[in-house]
Scaffold this motif. Structure first.
Motif, short mmCIF file in Angstrom:
data_model
loop_
_atom_site.label_atom_id
_atom_site.label_comp_id
_atom_site.label_asym_id
_atom_site.label_seq_id
_atom_site.Cartn_x
_atom_site.Cartn_y
_atom_site.Cartn_z
N ASP A 1 5.78 16.14 -4.05
CA ASP A 1 4.39 15.72 -4.23
C ASP A 1 4.01 16.00 -5.67
N PHE A 2 3.40 15.03 -6.33
CA PHE A 2 3.09 15.17 -7.75
C PHE A 2 1.58 15.26 -7.95
N LEU A 3 0.85 14.30 -7.45
CA LEU A 3 -0.62 14.29 -7.53
C LEU A 3 -1.20 13.92 -6.17
N ARG A 4 -2.42 14.37 -5.94
CA ARG A 4 -3.12 14.02 -4.70
C ARG A 4 -4.48 13.46 -5.03
N ASN A 5 -5.02 12.70 -4.08
CA ASN A 5 -6.39 12.16 -4.17
C ASN A 5 -6.60 11.33 -5.43
N ARG B 1 -6.48 1.35 -13.58
CA ARG B 1 -5.97 2.39 -14.47
C ARG B 1 -4.84 3.19 -13.81
N THR B 2 -4.97 3.45 -12.52
CA THR B 2 -3.91 4.17 -11.80
C THR B 2 -2.59 3.44 -11.94
N TYR B 3 -2.61 2.12 -11.74
CA TYR B 3 -1.38 1.34 -11.84
C TYR B 3 -0.87 1.25 -13.28
N GLU B 4 -1.76 1.22 -14.25
CA GLU B 4 -1.35 1.21 -15.66
C GLU B 4 -0.65 2.52 -16.02
N LEU C 1 1.21 6.17 -3.20
CA LEU C 1 0.79 5.87 -1.82
C LEU C 1 -0.74 5.92 -1.79
N PRO C 2 -1.40 4.75 -1.81
CA PRO C 2 -2.87 4.75 -1.81
C PRO C 2 -3.45 5.52 -0.63
#
Length: 112
Positions: A80-84, A90-93, A110-111
């Motif tokens: 697990d790297f980041l949550r929420n 911007r997330t996809y960029e 994973l949205p």
């Protein structure tokens, strides 16, 4: 995950003879090499999960298969790297930027 020990002597049938389960051996070696404490982990027959510094890390192996007479098994490891994280452009960029730097790994979003 179920908390039970794996079978270290599992064998598979290859073109030549019965051989040790290379995937399970790799998983056991990974668990031992990382010096994972049993109280911070759970084990299944072909997998383990542990929590280091609050992030879950999982490792599992596919059943061995024969590759030109040699047993091979694919081993997976994920952390697990980041949550929420919001699903935005911007997330996809930013994910694209991270992928450029990765060679032997991939970042998967994973949205929520």
């Amino acid at each position: 995950m179920n908390q039970r020990r794996s079978q270290p002597n599992t064998t598979i049938e290859t073109g030549r003879a019965s051989a040790p389960d290379c995937g399970q051996r790799a998983l056991d070696l990974l668990f031992t090499s990382m010096m994972i404490d049993e109280c911070w982990s759970t084990r299944e027959e072909r997998a383990f999960e542990w929590w280091g510094q609050g992030a879950a890390q999982r490792a599992w192996t596919e059943p061995p298969r024969d590759d030109l007479g040699e047993p091979v098994s694919l081993v997976h490891v994920e952390t697990d790297f980041l949550r929420n994280v919001s699903e935005t452009e911007r997330t996809y960029e930013e994910l694209d930027r991270l992928q450029i730097l990765s060679t032997l790994c991939a970042f998967i979003y994973l949205p929520p």
